[in-house]
Design an enzyme around this catalytic site. Structure first.
Site, PDB file in Angstrom:
ATOM      1  N   ARG A  14      -9.245   0.937   9.054  1.00 28.27           N
ATOM      2  CA  ARG A  14      -8.806  -0.301   9.253  1.00 28.27           C
ATOM      3  C   ARG A  14      -9.810  -1.017  10.154  1.00 28.27           C
ATOM      4  O   ARG A  14      -9.731  -2.416  10.255  1.00 28.27           O
ATOM      5  CB  ARG A  14      -7.441  -0.171  10.176  1.00 28.27           C
ATOM      6  CG  ARG A  14      -6.451  -0.747   9.564  1.00 28.27           C
ATOM      7  CD  ARG A  14      -5.373  -0.252  10.499  1.00 28.27           C
ATOM      8  NE  ARG A  14      -3.937  -0.944  10.462  1.00 28.27           N
ATOM      9  CZ  ARG A  14      -3.026  -0.534   9.683  1.00 28.27           C
ATOM     10  NH1 ARG A  14      -3.054   0.533   9.074  1.00 28.27           N
ATOM     11  NH2 ARG A  14      -2.075  -1.216   9.612  1.00 28.27           N
TER      12      ARG A  14
ATOM     13  N   LYS B  53       0.804  -1.160   0.126  1.00 29.19           N
ATOM     14  CA  LYS B  53      -0.056  -0.298   0.073  1.00 29.19           C
ATOM     15  C   LYS B  53       0.882   1.183  -0.032  1.00 29.19           C
ATOM     16  O   LYS B  53       0.661   2.238  -0.712  1.00 29.19           O
ATOM     17  CB  LYS B  53      -0.862   0.134   1.206  1.00 29.19           C
ATOM     18  CG  LYS B  53      -1.780  -1.120   1.412  1.00 29.19           C
ATOM     19  CD  LYS B  53      -2.697  -0.987   2.578  1.00 29.19           C
ATOM     20  CE  LYS B  53      -2.186  -0.994   3.789  1.00 29.19           C
ATOM     21  NZ  LYS B  53      -1.569  -2.268   4.324  1.00 29.19           N
TER      22      LYS B  53
ATOM     23  N   ARG C 127      -0.318  -8.142  14.046  1.00 27.75           N
ATOM     24  CA  ARG C 127      -0.809  -7.191  12.913  1.00 27.75           C
ATOM     25  C   ARG C 127      -1.612  -8.010  11.916  1.00 27.75           C
ATOM     26  O   ARG C 127      -2.525  -7.424  11.423  1.00 27.75           O
ATOM     27  CB  ARG C 127       0.372  -6.544  12.367  1.00 27.75           C
ATOM     28  CG  ARG C 127       1.015  -5.347  13.098  1.00 27.75           C
ATOM     29  CD  ARG C 127       2.565  -5.003  12.670  1.00 27.75           C
ATOM     30  NE  ARG C 127       2.721  -4.706  11.292  1.00 27.75           N
ATOM     31  CZ  ARG C 127       3.882  -4.439  10.576  1.00 27.75           C
ATOM     32  NH1 ARG C 127       4.814  -4.739  11.052  1.00 27.75           N
ATOM     33  NH2 ARG C 127       3.640  -4.028   9.343  1.00 27.75           N
TER      34      ARG C 127
ATOM     35  N   ARG D 210      12.098  -5.888   3.820  1.00 28.09           N
ATOM     36  CA  ARG D 210      11.970  -4.545   4.165  1.00 28.09           C
ATOM     37  C   ARG D 210      13.012  -4.233   5.227  1.00 28.09           C
ATOM     38  O   ARG D 210      13.839  -3.161   5.224  1.00 28.09           O
ATOM     39  CB  ARG D 210      10.628  -3.997   4.443  1.00 28.09           C
ATOM     40  CG  ARG D 210      10.472  -2.467   5.047  1.00 28.09           C
ATOM     41  CD  ARG D 210       9.234  -2.088   4.801  1.00 28.09           C
ATOM     42  NE  ARG D 210       8.310  -2.448   6.129  1.00 28.09           N
ATOM     43  CZ  ARG D 210       6.899  -2.294   6.091  1.00 28.09           C
ATOM     44  NH1 ARG D 210       6.314  -1.678   5.149  1.00 28.09           N
ATOM     45  NH2 ARG D 210       6.151  -2.556   7.397  1.00 28.09           N
TER      46      ARG D 210
ATOM     47  N   ARG E 137      11.354  -0.545  12.214  1.00 26.30           N
ATOM     48  CA  ARG E 137      10.314  -0.225  12.872  1.00 26.30           C
ATOM     49  C   ARG E 137      10.121  -1.221  13.986  1.00 26.30           C
ATOM     50  O   ARG E 137      10.266  -2.452  13.772  1.00 26.30           O
ATOM     51  CB  ARG E 137       8.982  -0.318  11.898  1.00 26.30           C
ATOM     52  CG  ARG E 137       8.701   0.643  10.977  1.00 26.30           C
ATOM     53  CD  ARG E 137       7.604   0.591  10.122  1.00 26.30           C
ATOM     54  NE  ARG E 137       6.413  -0.117  10.468  1.00 26.30           N
ATOM     55  CZ  ARG E 137       5.285  -0.178   9.766  1.00 26.30           C
ATOM     56  NH1 ARG E 137       5.405   0.452   8.589  1.00 26.30           N
ATOM     57  NH2 ARG E 137       4.411  -0.975  10.325  1.00 26.30           N
TER      58      ARG E 137
HETATM   59  P1  ADP Z   1       1.062  -1.753   8.114  1.00 20.25           P
HETATM   60  O1  ADP Z   1       0.165  -1.731   7.362  1.00 20.25           O
HETATM   61  O2  ADP Z   1       2.508  -2.283   7.315  1.00 20.25           O
HETATM   62  O3  ADP Z   1       0.968  -2.587   9.332  1.00 20.25           O
HETATM   63  P2  ADP Z   1       0.945   0.874   9.258  1.00 20.25           P
HETATM   64  O4  ADP Z   1       2.219   1.847   9.181  1.00 20.25           O
HETATM   65  O5  ADP Z   1      -0.269   1.249   8.031  1.00 20.25           O
HETATM   66  O6  ADP Z   1       1.807  -0.472   8.783  1.00 20.25           O
HETATM   67  O7  ADP Z   1       0.636   0.650  10.532  1.00 20.25           O
HETATM   68  C1  ADP Z   1       1.303   0.555  11.659  1.00 20.25           C
HETATM   69  C2  ADP Z   1       0.510   0.420  12.965  1.00 20.25           C
HETATM   70  O8  ADP Z   1       0.049   1.687  13.275  1.00 20.25           O
HETATM   71  C3  ADP Z   1      -0.598  -0.532  12.986  1.00 20.25           C
HETATM   72  O9  ADP Z   1      -0.150  -1.837  13.367  1.00 20.25           O
HETATM   73  C4  ADP Z   1      -1.459   0.157  14.245  1.00 20.25           C
HETATM   74  O10 ADP Z   1      -1.265  -0.058  15.511  1.00 20.25           O
HETATM   75  C5  ADP Z   1      -1.180   1.479  13.967  1.00 20.25           C
HETATM   76  N1  ADP Z   1      -2.137   2.195  13.111  1.00 20.25           N
HETATM   77  C6  ADP Z   1      -2.135   2.821  11.661  1.00 20.25           C
HETATM   78  N2  ADP Z   1      -3.321   3.060  10.893  1.00 20.25           N
HETATM   79  C7  ADP Z   1      -4.171   2.698  12.143  1.00 20.25           C
HETATM   80  C8  ADP Z   1      -5.799   2.826  12.147  1.00 20.25           C
HETATM   81  N3  ADP Z   1      -6.242   3.225  10.783  1.00 20.25           N
HETATM   82  N4  ADP Z   1      -6.371   2.371  13.152  1.00 20.25           N
HETATM   83  C9  ADP Z   1      -5.783   1.899  14.159  1.00 20.25           C
HETATM   84  N5  ADP Z   1      -4.350   1.615  14.132  1.00 20.25           N
HETATM   85  C10 ADP Z   1      -3.540   2.217  13.229  1.00 20.25           C
END
Ligand code: ADP
Length: 202
Positions: free
Chosen positions: A88, A13, A150, A127, A139
């Site tokens: 999400r 994404k 996750r 990554r 990260r």
């Molecule tokens: P990835 O899609 O690779 O898991 P992201 O950077 O999108 O990575 O998200 C990392 C973390 O940030 C998630 O595991 C969550 O803890 C938090 N997070 C990000 N976006 C949201 C969201 N829309 N709602 C809840 N938690 C979020």
């Protein structure tokens, strides 16, 4: 142009969002990036999110909905945006629908990147080593334990959004297993098709 990219962690994404930004002059709204910035800045939101994120759990809906609502009001979001990692949960999707209605905005498409779960762990591991090689900070949630959480959060809380948007007639699916350029072409084709449809329906 206003888009949502949906897909599990590691689906691509972020990469595809950056390409859409470069191509269409829109902004990438990544709640993950915004939360990481809040953690770095030591804001109250960052403090609330830090441990949850490191474990791989979702942060509460009200926090991310608040962040997105504010961000949509910034002038640079007027030209359009790609939402990456938001919504999400079904609660977030419903809140987004309300926000867009209030702001008089409409989504053009919700694009799902379809990937086999088997490759995700490999992609995340890659990554991690690429970031390490570039001397970038890794990260805290890119480790096998957090990644499992996750992925589980994705399956239980985010995957239902696929049906949510399909039910609204907004879902488009692209094969996220193809090489990156091919995925980009697939996304472009879906965007072009939704445009044609919109013109045709007036
Ligand atoms: P990835 O899609 O690779 O898991 P992201 O950077 O999108 O990575 O998200 C990392 C973390 O940030 C998630 O595991 C969550 O803890 C938090 N997070 C990000 N976006 C949201 C969201 N829309 N709602 C809840 N938690 C979020």
């Amino acid at each position: 142009m206003r888009l949502i990219l949906l897909g599990p962690p590691g689906a691509g994404k972020g990469t595809q969002s950056q390409r859409l930004v470069a191509k269409h002059g829109i902004v990438q709204l990544s709640t993950g990036d915004m939360l990481r910035a809040a953690i770095k800045a030591g804001t109250p939101i960052g403090q609330k999110a830090q441990d949850l994120m490191a474990r791989g759990e979702l942060v509460p809906d009200d926090i991310v909905v608040g962040i997105i609502s504010d961000r949509l009001d910034e002038p640079d979001a007027r030209k359009g945006f790609v939402l990456d990692g938001f919504p999400r949960t079904v609660g977030q999707a419903e809140a987004l629908d309300r926000l867009l209605r209030e702001k008089g905005l409409q989504l053009d498409a919700v694009i799902e990147l379809k990937v086999n779960e088997g490759v995700l762990l490999e992609r995340i591991a890659r990554r991690q080593s690429e970031m390490q090689a570039r001397g970038e900070a890794i990260r805290p949630d890119d480790n096998p334990e957090s990644f499992k959480i996750r992925l589980d959060a994705y399956r239980r809380q985010t995957a239902p959004l696929i049906d949510y948007y399909r039910g609204k007639g907004q879902l488009e699916s692209v094969d996220g297993m193809a090489p990156m350029d091919e995925v980009s072409r697939g996304i472009d084709a879906k965007i072009a098709a939704t445009r044609v449809e919109r013109v045709a329906s007036g």
